[in-house]
Scaffold this motif. Structure first.
Motif, PDB file in Angstrom:
ATOM      1  N   ASP A  77      27.515  44.931 -36.756  1.00 28.74           N
ATOM      2  CA  ASP A  77      27.531  46.006 -37.807  1.00 28.74           C
ATOM      3  C   ASP A  77      27.671  45.268 -39.225  1.00 28.74           C
ATOM      4  O   ASP A  77      27.975  46.034 -40.012  1.00 28.74           O
ATOM      5  CB  ASP A  77      28.799  47.059 -37.599  1.00 28.74           C
ATOM      6  N   ARG A  78      27.333  43.950 -39.363  1.00 28.11           N
ATOM      7  CA  ARG A  78      27.592  43.273 -40.497  1.00 28.11           C
ATOM      8  C   ARG A  78      26.397  42.546 -41.146  1.00 28.11           C
ATOM      9  O   ARG A  78      26.428  41.845 -42.170  1.00 28.11           O
ATOM     10  CB  ARG A  78      28.956  42.352 -40.359  1.00 28.11           C
ATOM     11  N   LEU A  79      25.223  42.849 -40.563  1.00 26.97           N
ATOM     12  CA  LEU A  79      24.038  42.247 -41.073  1.00 26.97           C
ATOM     13  C   LEU A  79      23.068  43.316 -41.460  1.00 26.97           C
ATOM     14  O   LEU A  79      22.943  44.187 -40.607  1.00 26.97           O
ATOM     15  CB  LEU A  79      23.364  41.414 -39.975  1.00 26.97           C
ATOM     16  N   ASP A  80      22.318  43.021 -42.696  1.00 32.41           N
ATOM     17  CA  ASP A  80      21.135  44.151 -42.831  1.00 32.41           C
ATOM     18  C   ASP A  80      19.910  43.498 -42.668  1.00 32.41           C
ATOM     19  O   ASP A  80      19.015  42.963 -43.275  1.00 32.41           O
ATOM     20  CB  ASP A  80      21.428  43.905 -44.568  1.00 32.41           C
ATOM     21  N   VAL A  81      19.860  43.933 -41.202  1.00 31.54           N
ATOM     22  CA  VAL A  81      18.440  43.572 -40.429  1.00 31.54           C
ATOM     23  C   VAL A  81      17.841  44.784 -40.062  1.00 31.54           C
ATOM     24  O   VAL A  81      16.666  44.552 -39.452  1.00 31.54           O
ATOM     25  CB  VAL A  81      19.060  42.563 -39.335  1.00 31.54           C
ATOM     26  N   HIS A  82      18.134  45.997 -40.325  1.00 31.84           N
ATOM     27  CA  HIS A  82      17.510  47.031 -39.749  1.00 31.84           C
ATOM     28  C   HIS A  82      16.457  47.853 -40.734  1.00 31.84           C
ATOM     29  O   HIS A  82      15.549  48.602 -40.675  1.00 31.84           O
ATOM     30  CB  HIS A  82      18.527  48.208 -39.224  1.00 31.84           C
ATOM     31  N   THR A  83      16.951  47.450 -41.974  1.00 35.50           N
ATOM     32  CA  THR A  83      16.048  48.341 -43.029  1.00 35.50           C
ATOM     33  C   THR A  83      14.921  47.533 -43.346  1.00 35.50           C
ATOM     34  O   THR A  83      14.892  46.355 -43.318  1.00 35.50           O
ATOM     35  CB  THR A  83      16.816  48.414 -44.337  1.00 35.50           C
ATOM     36  N   PRO A  84      13.620  48.119 -43.263  1.00 36.65           N
ATOM     37  CA  PRO A  84      12.155  47.412 -43.380  1.00 36.65           C
ATOM     38  C   PRO A  84      12.263  46.676 -44.832  1.00 36.65           C
ATOM     39  O   PRO A  84      12.555  47.283 -45.909  1.00 36.65           O
ATOM     40  CB  PRO A  84      11.289  48.386 -43.204  1.00 36.65           C
ATOM     41  N   GLY A  85      11.826  45.528 -44.642  1.00 39.20           N
ATOM     42  CA  GLY A  85      11.919  44.593 -45.937  1.00 39.20           C
ATOM     43  C   GLY A  85      12.949  44.010 -46.462  1.00 39.20           C
ATOM     44  O   GLY A  85      13.032  43.384 -47.627  1.00 39.20           O
ATOM     45  N   ARG A  86      14.207  44.112 -45.890  1.00 37.27           N
ATOM     46  CA  ARG A  86      15.460  43.541 -46.142  1.00 37.27           C
ATOM     47  C   ARG A  86      15.758  41.999 -46.044  1.00 37.27           C
ATOM     48  O   ARG A  86      16.477  41.459 -46.393  1.00 37.27           O
ATOM     49  CB  ARG A  86      16.501  44.386 -45.690  1.00 37.27           C
ATOM     50  N   ILE A  87      15.093  41.576 -44.811  1.00 37.45           N
ATOM     51  CA  ILE A  87      15.182  40.125 -44.323  1.00 37.45           C
ATOM     52  C   ILE A  87      14.312  39.366 -45.404  1.00 37.45           C
ATOM     53  O   ILE A  87      12.807  39.504 -45.365  1.00 37.45           O
ATOM     54  CB  ILE A  87      14.940  40.165 -42.807  1.00 37.45           C
ATOM     55  N   SER A  88      14.898  38.152 -45.472  1.00 37.51           N
ATOM     56  CA  SER A  88      13.741  37.204 -46.532  1.00 37.51           C
ATOM     57  C   SER A  88      13.450  36.148 -45.655  1.00 37.51           C
ATOM     58  O   SER A  88      14.213  35.736 -44.486  1.00 37.51           O
ATOM     59  CB  SER A  88      14.800  36.467 -47.503  1.00 37.51           C
ATOM     60  N   PHE A  89      12.310  35.609 -46.007  1.00 39.57           N
ATOM     61  CA  PHE A  89      11.845  34.682 -45.308  1.00 39.57           C
ATOM     62  C   PHE A  89      11.417  33.430 -46.097  1.00 39.57           C
ATOM     63  O   PHE A  89      10.670  33.505 -47.114  1.00 39.57           O
ATOM     64  CB  PHE A  89      10.367  34.843 -44.338  1.00 39.57           C
ATOM     65  N   ALA A  90      11.733  32.148 -45.696  1.00 39.33           N
ATOM     66  CA  ALA A  90      11.519  31.200 -46.536  1.00 39.33           C
ATOM     67  C   ALA A  90      11.479  29.766 -45.628  1.00 39.33           C
ATOM     68  O   ALA A  90      11.424  29.703 -44.468  1.00 39.33           O
ATOM     69  CB  ALA A  90      12.956  30.627 -47.148  1.00 39.33           C
ATOM     70  N   GLY A  91      10.659  28.782 -46.187  1.00 39.75           N
ATOM     71  CA  GLY A  91      10.466  27.368 -45.445  1.00 39.75           C
ATOM     72  C   GLY A  91       9.731  26.586 -46.351  1.00 39.75           C
ATOM     73  O   GLY A  91       9.439  26.927 -47.544  1.00 39.75           O
ATOM     74  N   HIS A  92       9.790  25.207 -45.799  1.00 38.57           N
ATOM     75  CA  HIS A  92       9.578  23.981 -46.597  1.00 38.57           C
ATOM     76  C   HIS A  92       8.132  23.434 -46.005  1.00 38.57           C
ATOM     77  O   HIS A  92       8.118  23.243 -44.718  1.00 38.57           O
ATOM     78  CB  HIS A  92      10.617  23.009 -46.774  1.00 38.57           C
ATOM     79  N   SER A  93       7.423  22.983 -46.538  1.00 37.14           N
ATOM     80  CA  SER A  93       5.975  22.370 -46.179  1.00 37.14           C
ATOM     81  C   SER A  93       5.396  22.918 -45.092  1.00 37.14           C
ATOM     82  O   SER A  93       5.029  24.057 -45.207  1.00 37.14           O
ATOM     83  CB  SER A  93       6.568  20.958 -46.003  1.00 37.14           C
ATOM     84  N   PHE A  94       5.464  22.256 -43.816  1.00 38.95           N
ATOM     85  CA  PHE A  94       4.871  23.223 -42.580  1.00 38.95           C
ATOM     86  C   PHE A  94       5.628  24.525 -42.617  1.00 38.95           C
ATOM     87  O   PHE A  94       5.298  25.501 -41.960  1.00 38.95           O
ATOM     88  CB  PHE A  94       4.818  22.363 -41.501  1.00 38.95           C
ATOM     89  N   GLY A  95       6.806  24.621 -42.898  1.00 40.71           N
ATOM     90  CA  GLY A  95       7.736  25.461 -42.496  1.00 40.71           C
ATOM     91  C   GLY A  95       7.270  26.721 -43.570  1.00 40.71           C
ATOM     92  O   GLY A  95       7.334  27.948 -43.328  1.00 40.71           O
ATOM     93  N   ALA A  96       6.917  26.291 -44.789  1.00 37.06           N
ATOM     94  CA  ALA A  96       6.319  27.389 -45.869  1.00 37.06           C
ATOM     95  C   ALA A  96       4.765  27.907 -45.311  1.00 37.06           C
ATOM     96  O   ALA A  96       4.683  29.199 -45.420  1.00 37.06           O
ATOM     97  CB  ALA A  96       6.006  26.824 -47.200  1.00 37.06           C
ATOM     98  N   ALA A  97       4.157  27.036 -44.569  1.00 35.69           N
ATOM     99  CA  ALA A  97       2.923  27.426 -43.973  1.00 35.69           C
ATOM    100  C   ALA A  97       3.341  28.474 -42.852  1.00 35.69           C
ATOM    101  O   ALA A  97       2.675  29.509 -42.506  1.00 35.69           O
ATOM    102  CB  ALA A  97       1.871  26.352 -43.410  1.00 35.69           C
ATOM    103  N   THR A  98       4.231  28.178 -42.150  1.00 35.30           N
ATOM    104  CA  THR A  98       4.652  29.026 -40.979  1.00 35.30           C
ATOM    105  C   THR A  98       5.164  30.402 -41.620  1.00 35.30           C
ATOM    106  O   THR A  98       4.920  31.500 -40.925  1.00 35.30           O
ATOM    107  CB  THR A  98       5.838  28.270 -40.184  1.00 35.30           C
ATOM    108  N   THR A  99       5.884  30.273 -42.669  1.00 33.93           N
ATOM    109  CA  THR A  99       6.370  31.481 -43.258  1.00 33.93           C
ATOM    110  C   THR A  99       5.230  32.448 -43.477  1.00 33.93           C
ATOM    111  O   THR A  99       5.199  33.869 -43.156  1.00 33.93           O
ATOM    112  CB  THR A  99       7.230  31.404 -44.534  1.00 33.93           C
TER     113      THR A  99
END
Length: 502
Positions: free
Chosen positions: A248-270
């Motif tokens: 009950d302590r993570l904002d993971v249910h509201t659509p669009g609230r989770i951020s996604f990040a990555g570096h290099s191949f991780g950015a392409a993955t994102t």
């Protein structure tokens, strides 16, 4: 005494600058215990693995350090030195580092209880971070920990696709233990290279989908079997009670609230993950070899929206240019499906080395630019002057003298602070509640800090608004895009090889 630490030969990290203490632990969960949005691309990879960075309660008593080199350290150090020492410029000094690597510690508290969130909705915002080549769950610890110190739960992935120097997969009741060595794939485009990178992306996207399911289970209080036995099972009730503190302590249910990040191949993955989810229902039936097509009733299918914060660090575009993924390449980022917030939800930060790589720079502009006839805000794109590809990872802050001497990288700690500031403000742009940027990070006097915690200057495209922080204007290039292998010149290939050197 403080000055004694400066005499230590062991590389160390600067302190996090946010108002919260940072806790961390490693999670490895059997894949069979989680609902998968897609079939497993490689059933022999029996687990999903990630490190969590989170705001924690202040510890009491002696704390065992969190080692930067994961267990088993000897095997990981050997793999890292072989991988990094292979580069011509690094081979001169990496033979002297292995004995020091063992003792590097991440400045976060091992297995600390989660801090109750002070946010309005009483839940912490969440970000997923995908590593690049030569990375693992620990090699971006400073940017992930810095973001966490500002009130974000950051999930730093382990990818078992051969992009790490080495990965150890625990045995489960259904699968055997496995060691995954580095996969040697050229950086030059070819049919074989595209097929190999597509194969890696299938694993990476599947892992992100599983990690998202794991976070939902944690938030709902579902019991999970963590295979990492490195914690003291008697402390705080062990792993089960530690995971249960996220209920009950993570904002993971509201659509669009989770951020996604990555570096290099991780950015392409994102990018591929967000597009694959967002456009899953509109994919043509004749599109070839899709990477990730989640079922419409999967939890991740409901999460990705135009408001999803998208953080792309030194985006490497070759994996996006696979001929089999041409349909996806032509699609704009999900943010451009609406004018609000539109491109203000997208941040791309390049290194100067990647700016100098003309072929990848042009493809980056294409990847993050709005579609034709779109009149909403475009993505924010910047680069720090005199930065290299590794400047957004831990390597610059751990080895500042060596990277300056051999690769001319300047101000590694400040470069990461600029990245963090821009990421925090991007999240604020879409209404995500994070801690104010500190005066130290904003490089301002005490009486000049924004009273509402905003940091608009970091995303200003005004020249010299922030020292050595340079805006790049993007534009949509008209006409049919040309395959990368047909347009890459020999000089561009040389630029790419140098820019990609870790």
């Amino acid at each position: 005494m403080a000055w004694l630490s400066q005499l230590s030969p062991v590389p160390s990290f600067p302190s996090y600058t946010g108002p919260y203490q940072v806790g961390t632990f490693h999670v490895e969960i059997p894949a069979a215990d989680l609902p998968s949005p897609v079939p497993a691309p490689d059933p022999s990879i029996g687990t999903v693995s990630f490190r969590i960075f989170y705001p924690c309660q202040k510890p009491s008593g002696h704390q065992k350090p969190v080692r930067w080199i994961p267990q088993p350290q000897r095997a990981v150090v050997g793999a890292f030195t072989r991988f990094l020492g292979a580069g011509q410029r690094f081979s001169e000094f990496f033979p002297f580092l292995p004995s020091l690597l063992y003792y590097i510690a991440i400045p976060a508290v091992r297995n600390a209880p989660l801090l109750p969130p002070p946010t309005t909705n009483k839940r912490w915002p969440v970000m997923f971070f995908s590593h690049g080549l030569a990375g693992n769950r620990n090699t971006y610890s400073h940017i992930c920990g810095s973001l966490s110190s500002h009130g974000i739960v950051v999930i730093s992935m382990d990818h078992r696709d051969g992009s790490s120097p080495i990965q150890h997969v625990h045995a489960t009741k259904d699968t055997e233990a496995k060691i995954i060595e580095s996969l040697k794939v050229s950086h030059a485009p070819s049919t074989e290279v595209y097929e190999a990178r597509d194969g890696q992306l299938r694993i990476r996207l599947w892992e992100l989908g599983l990690a998202h399911e794991a976070l939902l289970c944690m938030e709902q209080g579902t019991k999970l079997n963590n295979l990492d036995d490195s914690c003291n099972a008697g402390r705080n009730g062990g792993w089960e009670s530690l995971l249960s503190t996220f209920k009950d302590r993570l904002d993971v249910h509201t659509p669009g609230r989770i951020s996604f990040a990555g570096h290099s191949f991780g950015a392409a993955t994102t990018i591929q993950f967000l597009k694959s989810v967002f456009y899953a229902s509109s994919r043509p039936s004749n599109s070839r070899h899709p990477l990730f097509v989640p079922s419409p009733d999967s939890s991740i299918a409901k999460q990705i929206t135009a408001s999803t914060p998208t953080i792309l660090l030194d985006l490497w575009c070759l994996p996006l240019r696979s001929p089999d993924q041409a349909w996806m390449w032509e699609k704009p980022l999900p943010a451009y499906s609406s004018k609000t917030p539109g491109g203000s939800a997208v941040l791309a930060v390049l290194s100067q080395a990647f700016v100098n790589w003309s072929g990848n720079l042009n493809d980056t502009k294409r990847a993050v630019a709005p579609p034709k006839n779109y009149d909403g805000p475009a993505a924010n794109v910047f680069y720090p002057a005199q930065s290299q590809h590794f400047s957004q990872s831990d390597f610059g802050v751990l080895f500042p003298y060596l990277t300056k001497k051999f690769l001319k990288a300047e101000e590694p700690e400040r470069v990461l602070r600029l990245n963090m500031r821009a990421a925090l403000q991007t999240m604020r742009n879409v209404g995500i509640e994070v801690a104010p940027t500190s005066n130290v990070d904003m490089e301002l006097e005490n009486d000049k800090q924004s009273p509402d915690g905003q940091d608009p200057t970091i995303l200003s495209n005004k020249e010299n608004a922030v020292r050595n922080w340079i805006a790049i204007e993007t534009r949509q290039l008209g006409g049919k895009r040309v395959d990368q292998e047909k347009k890459q010149s020999p000089s561009d290939a040389i630029e790419g090889a140098r820019a990609m050197e870790i």
